[in-house]
Scaffold this active site. Structure first.
Site, PDB file in Angstrom:
ATOM      1  N   TRP A 134      10.692   0.872  -1.995  1.00  0.00           N
ATOM      2  CA  TRP A 134      12.063   1.483  -2.075  1.00  0.00           C
ATOM      3  C   TRP A 134      12.846   0.900  -3.403  1.00  0.00           C
ATOM      4  O   TRP A 134      13.683   1.606  -3.820  1.00  0.00           O
ATOM      5  CB  TRP A 134      12.884   0.795  -1.110  1.00  0.00           C
ATOM      6  CG  TRP A 134      12.679  -0.617  -0.813  1.00  0.00           C
ATOM      7  CD1 TRP A 134      11.945  -1.094   0.400  1.00  0.00           C
ATOM      8  CD2 TRP A 134      13.259  -1.789  -1.581  1.00  0.00           C
ATOM      9  NE1 TRP A 134      11.844  -2.754  -0.137  1.00  0.00           N
ATOM     10  CE2 TRP A 134      12.723  -2.881  -0.892  1.00  0.00           C
ATOM     11  CE3 TRP A 134      14.087  -1.783  -2.478  1.00  0.00           C
ATOM     12  CZ2 TRP A 134      12.926  -4.194  -1.430  1.00  0.00           C
ATOM     13  CZ3 TRP A 134      14.480  -3.090  -3.091  1.00  0.00           C
ATOM     14  CH2 TRP A 134      14.013  -4.175  -2.580  1.00  0.00           C
ATOM     15  N   ASN A 135      12.279  -0.153  -4.206  1.00  0.00           N
ATOM     16  CA  ASN A 135      12.940  -0.560  -5.203  1.00  0.00           C
ATOM     17  C   ASN A 135      13.149   0.451  -6.440  1.00  0.00           C
ATOM     18  O   ASN A 135      14.236   0.387  -7.189  1.00  0.00           O
ATOM     19  CB  ASN A 135      12.421  -2.086  -5.658  1.00  0.00           C
ATOM     20  CG  ASN A 135      11.050  -1.803  -6.025  1.00  0.00           C
ATOM     21  OD1 ASN A 135      10.219  -1.133  -5.795  1.00  0.00           O
ATOM     22  ND2 ASN A 135      10.564  -2.646  -6.968  1.00  0.00           N
ATOM     23  N   LYS A 158       3.992   8.905   1.357  1.00  0.00           N
ATOM     24  CA  LYS A 158       4.696   8.243   2.594  1.00  0.00           C
ATOM     25  C   LYS A 158       5.434   7.292   1.711  1.00  0.00           C
ATOM     26  O   LYS A 158       4.932   6.211   1.439  1.00  0.00           O
ATOM     27  CB  LYS A 158       3.565   7.550   3.441  1.00  0.00           C
ATOM     28  CG  LYS A 158       4.029   6.945   4.724  1.00  0.00           C
ATOM     29  CD  LYS A 158       4.739   5.659   4.156  1.00  0.00           C
ATOM     30  CE  LYS A 158       5.469   4.916   5.735  1.00  0.00           C
ATOM     31  NZ  LYS A 158       6.532   4.079   5.521  1.00  0.00           N
ATOM     32  N   PRO A 161      10.758   3.699   4.416  1.00  0.00           N
ATOM     33  CA  PRO A 161      11.681   4.153   5.590  1.00  0.00           C
ATOM     34  C   PRO A 161      13.237   4.397   5.079  1.00  0.00           C
ATOM     35  O   PRO A 161      13.997   5.314   5.372  1.00  0.00           O
ATOM     36  CB  PRO A 161      11.592   3.227   6.637  1.00  0.00           C
ATOM     37  CG  PRO A 161      10.405   2.682   6.451  1.00  0.00           C
ATOM     38  CD  PRO A 161       9.900   2.554   5.225  1.00  0.00           C
ATOM     39  N   GLY A 210       3.403  -2.183  -3.156  1.00  0.00           N
ATOM     40  CA  GLY A 210       4.136  -3.144  -2.100  1.00  0.00           C
ATOM     41  C   GLY A 210       3.708  -4.356  -2.073  1.00  0.00           C
ATOM     42  O   GLY A 210       3.376  -5.032  -3.116  1.00  0.00           O
ATOM     43  N   GLU A 232      -0.840  -2.192  -6.264  1.00  0.00           N
ATOM     44  CA  GLU A 232       0.065  -2.585  -7.198  1.00  0.00           C
ATOM     45  C   GLU A 232       0.856  -3.607  -6.437  1.00  0.00           C
ATOM     46  O   GLU A 232       1.997  -3.003  -5.638  1.00  0.00           O
ATOM     47  CB  GLU A 232       0.743  -1.696  -8.207  1.00  0.00           C
ATOM     48  CG  GLU A 232       1.507  -2.302  -9.322  1.00  0.00           C
ATOM     49  CD  GLU A 232       3.135  -2.687  -9.181  1.00  0.00           C
ATOM     50  OE1 GLU A 232       3.383  -4.000  -8.596  1.00  0.00           O
ATOM     51  OE2 GLU A 232       4.006  -1.772  -9.093  1.00  0.00           O
ATOM     52  N   CYS A 266       9.127  -5.946  -9.284  1.00  0.00           N
ATOM     53  CA  CYS A 266       7.803  -6.528  -9.044  1.00  0.00           C
ATOM     54  C   CYS A 266       7.423  -7.438 -10.488  1.00  0.00           C
ATOM     55  O   CYS A 266       7.047  -8.384 -10.544  1.00  0.00           O
ATOM     56  CB  CYS A 266       6.551  -5.639  -8.621  1.00  0.00           C
ATOM     57  SG  CYS A 266       6.708  -4.841  -7.211  1.00  0.00           S
ATOM     58  N   GLU A 363       6.797 -15.553  -4.567  1.00  0.00           N
ATOM     59  CA  GLU A 363       7.591 -14.274  -5.320  1.00  0.00           C
ATOM     60  C   GLU A 363       9.046 -14.619  -4.506  1.00  0.00           C
ATOM     61  O   GLU A 363       9.257 -14.283  -3.464  1.00  0.00           O
ATOM     62  CB  GLU A 363       7.113 -13.175  -5.157  1.00  0.00           C
ATOM     63  CG  GLU A 363       7.830 -11.995  -5.876  1.00  0.00           C
ATOM     64  CD  GLU A 363       7.127 -10.690  -5.678  1.00  0.00           C
ATOM     65  OE1 GLU A 363       7.541  -9.982  -6.518  1.00  0.00           O
ATOM     66  OE2 GLU A 363       6.523 -10.339  -4.867  1.00  0.00           O
TER      67      GLU A 363
END
Length: 460
Positions: A134-135, A158, A161, A210, A232, A266, A363
């Protein structure tokens, strides 16, 4: 209506539900995979020059839809408006770049066979399943879809959500650009549906951006199905500043590299590793610049830091900050959830962080900077490599030879000298260690989901 049966989009500015999308049935998933498979049979035979022309249409369609897309990004995950608009423009430029340069990357390559009759030809694999985060709701998708589809594959998205509105807008944009039905499919499924799609023989390969946990799950399933995957994953990128660096330039780069997209990147400057001779001066300048950042309404042009996208991730980030402080770090700025209905976390600067602390080892996906002191350049390299991640790194020094020496020692997929990390279609993007494997962008992104087929004519 709940998250087990619907994809829910929650406005992080006020916590209100934006939209609810019921998960698709197995029959709907089956139909989507059928469309992608049928489209592939035609698309793969279309000349690459024609596929490239459609990418130019896509660039125009993206610009036509830019404001609607940017406003949807704001609504679904809280990105400040200037950054949301820039994301769409970056996608348009990506499409134009691949339209211009991509076809040459797919041209047959002669080999060293003496009579010159053998060559390598790049053949598409088929429908590619892409599980995206989503970022960067549009860029993450387009940077994979554009080169993958140019190569002749179809793309089955995909999406996360909370950004399904963005997913459907992207699909609409492909249609407006003239891409036929099935070339770009969106599936709205829960984890069970992803598992089913990976195992389905119509899916040729899988790509995921993700978390490490998601990468382990998707990678295991792809391996069980003997399908190629590109992963990734996370990053805890080192940002090394040596004693001879231009401090003003380093501070400005660290500020953007750490706080853009509210720190939800990321490949970001998460561990600021500063050589002892300049750590005090750097810290003072960085702290002053951090205090000046404007946090608030993401629809305002002056806002640089918006809300975090998900409330659960803000809670997790706060726990990591508190753990680091309990371990002995010093809080110079922030360190708190902003009161109110929104999902804001104050820009935070932690100093005296060591390699035994939480914010060094893990992270931190949010607006938190950790400052670590290195005794010298060798110690900086050791600190940088002391991580389970290996996505990107930055080095600030005015000595090119020293920068090259350090770059040769760093265990990352990308290194940026006197600059913060970026993803750019001209260069490969990806990581090592728990940051994943495989590459996106450049010619690697075009060929990752191709069969490099040897064609040898007349072996006499």
């Amino acid at each position: 209506m709940n998250a087990t049966t619907h994809a829910l989009s929650i406005n992080p500015v006020n916590g209100e539900t934006v939209a609810s999308y019921p998960y698709e049935t197995h029959q709907q998933l089956d139909a989507a995979l059928d469309r992608a498979t049928r489209a592939f049979r035609t698309w793969r035979r279309q000349p690459v020059s024609q596929r490239a022309e459609l990418l130019l249409n896509l660039a125009s369609a993206l610009r036509d839809q830019a404001e609607e897309m940017a406003q949807t990004i704001i609504l679904e995950m809280g990105k400040p408006i200037a950054q949301a608009r820039a994301e769409i423009e970056k996608c348009a430029q990506l499409s134009e770049w691949y339209a211009a340069h991509g076809p040459a990357m797919l041209a047959p390559e002669p080999t060293l066979v003496d009579n010159g009759s053998a060559q390598i030809e790049y053949r598409p694999l088929g429908p590619i399943l892409a599980v995206m985060p989503w970022n960067f709701p549009v860029w993450q998708v387009l940077r994979g879809a554009v080169p993958t589809m140019l190569a002749g594959n179809t793309y089955v998205l995909k999406h996360a959500p909370n950004v399904m509105g963005s997913a459907y807008l992207i699909q609409q944009t492909f249609k407006k650009a003239g891409f036929a039905e099935g070339l770009f499919e969106v599936i709205n499924v829960a984890n069970e549906g992803v598992t089913k799609a990976i195992a389905d023989p119509r899916i040729a390969a899988v790509t995921l951006t993700g978390s490490v946990r998601a990468g382990i799950a998707i990678g295991s399933q792809a391996g069980a199905a003997l399908k190629k995957c590109v992963l990734e994953l996370g990053g805890s990128d080192p940002f090394i500043v040596l004693n001879d660096a231009d401090l003003d330039a380093a501070v400005q780069a660290a500020l953007i590299g750490r706080f853009q997209n509210s720190g939800q990147v990321c490949a970001a400057a998460k561990r600021l590793i500063i050589e002892a001779g300049v750590v005090d001066a750097f810290t003072a300048k960085f702290l002053e610049a951090s205090r000046a950042l404007i946090m608030g309404d993401p629809t305002c042009a002056a806002t640089y830091i918006g809300p975090m996208a998900r409330f659960d991730l803000r809670d997790e980030l706060h726990d990591q900050v508190q753990a680091t402080l309990e371990e002995g770090a010093i809080l110079l700025l922030g360190g708190n959830k902003v009161p109110g209905a929104g999902n804001f976390y104050a820009p935070t600067v932690l100093a005296n962080v060591t390699d035994q602390m939480t914010s060094f080892k893990q992270e931190l996906f949010g607006p938190v900077a950790s400052i670590i002191t290195a005794r010298d350049a060798d110690h900086a390299v050791a600190l940088a490599n002391d991580s389970e991640f290996g996505l990107t790194a930055s080095i600030f020094t005015t000595d090119p030879a020293k920068a090259r020496d350090i770059a040769n020692q760093l265990e990352t997929g990308g290194i940026f000298v006197n600059a913060f990390s970026v993803s750019d279609p001209r260069v490969a993007f990806g990581g090592v260690k728990k940051s994943g494997f495989g590459r996106e962008l450049s010619h690697f992104g075009v060929r990752e989901f191709c069969n490099a087929q040897t064609v040898w004519l007349d072996r006499k």
